[in-house]
Design an enzyme around this catalytic site. Structure first.
Site, PDB file in Angstrom:
ATOM      1  CG  ASP A  38      -7.050  -1.268  -0.019  1.00 49.60           C
ATOM      2  OD1 ASP A  38      -6.579  -1.059   0.942  1.00 49.60           O
ATOM      3  OD2 ASP A  38      -6.447  -1.448  -1.111  1.00 49.60           O
ATOM      4  CG  ASP A  92      -2.108   1.340   0.522  1.00 47.33           C
ATOM      5  OD1 ASP A  92      -2.224   1.134  -0.805  1.00 47.33           O
ATOM      6  OD2 ASP A  92      -3.161   1.259   1.179  1.00 47.33           O
TER       7      ASP A  92
HETATM    8 ZN    ZN Z   1      -4.767  -0.098   1.295  1.00 40.74          ZN
END
Ligand code: ZN
Length: 214
Positions: A27, A167
């Site tokens: 991320d 997610d």
């Molecule tokens: Zn992510």
């Protein structure tokens, strides 16, 4: 990897690889598109040197088109951009493909799934956020289940082969219903790295997956 212990990153990467993770989800946060800042290209490059697992790079950044080339060079196998962060999503997807990398588009929880209709046949992956992006450790938003189902329908209708990735807030307690709704790739951070036994957490997530696809 957001929930990993960065002081022992190599060890953590080896641990999830041994436990059977299929890819590593990274991320990237810029403090603009999302409130938080995570890490950048150098960490992605370092991780790519630690493992042969594919790197699934999730760009939670404004103007991602400025950075896709660099992340491709740092070893990304998949680069996902937020549809809310780009004006010319089709062009960014083309650029990612020219870099010989798979392209994904991501949606925040408040963005209609129907917005994907025309880009869906062009991408290898769609990432549905099941929390508001920016921080690890948040609770799964239940309305995400209906969104996954709507995406499954839209994918069929458009003839797309894109993988459906979910997610945010996923762990052993809800993995099965997320898979049942149609998710094919589950992203888990806290549920793995903060578990007393991360390897068994990965195993139970994979079991939820196999139950559905057996
Ligand atoms: Zn992510």
């Amino acid at each position: 990897m957001l929930a990993a212990d960065f002081g022992r990153l190599a060890e953590q990467v080896q641990m999830v690889a041994r436990a059977g993770a299929d890819l590593l989800h990274l991320d990237i946060m810029d403090g603009r598109f999302v409130p938080n800042i995570s890490f950048g290209q150098d960490v992605v490059r370092a991780v790519s040197e630690m493992t042969d697992l594919p790197l699934d790079v999730h760009l939670m950044i404004a103007e991602p088109e400025r950075y896709v080339e660099e992340f491709a060079r740092c070893g990304a196998s998949i680069i996902t951009v937020h549809i809310e962060a780009v004006t010319h999503v089709h062009r960014v997807v083309q650029t990612i493909h020219q870099l010989k990398v798979d392209a994904g588009v991501a949606l925040c929880p408040g963005t209609p799934v129907s917005l994907l209709e025309d880009i869906l046949p062009e991408v290898e992956l769609v990432l549905l956020m099941s929390v508001n992006p920016g921080f690890g450790g948040q609770a799964f938003i239940p309305a995400s289940l209906g969104r996954i189902q709507r995406l499954v329908d839209l994918r069929e209708r458009t003839g797309s082969k894109a993988f459906i990735e979910v997610d945010g807030g996923i762990g052993p307690d809800n993995a099965q219903e997320v898979v049942k709704a149609g998710a094919q790739i589950l992203v888990a951070g806290t549920a793995v790295f903060r578990a007393p036994d991360p390897a068994s957490a990965i195993l139970s997530l994979k079991k939820a997956h196999e139950l559905r696809h057996a």
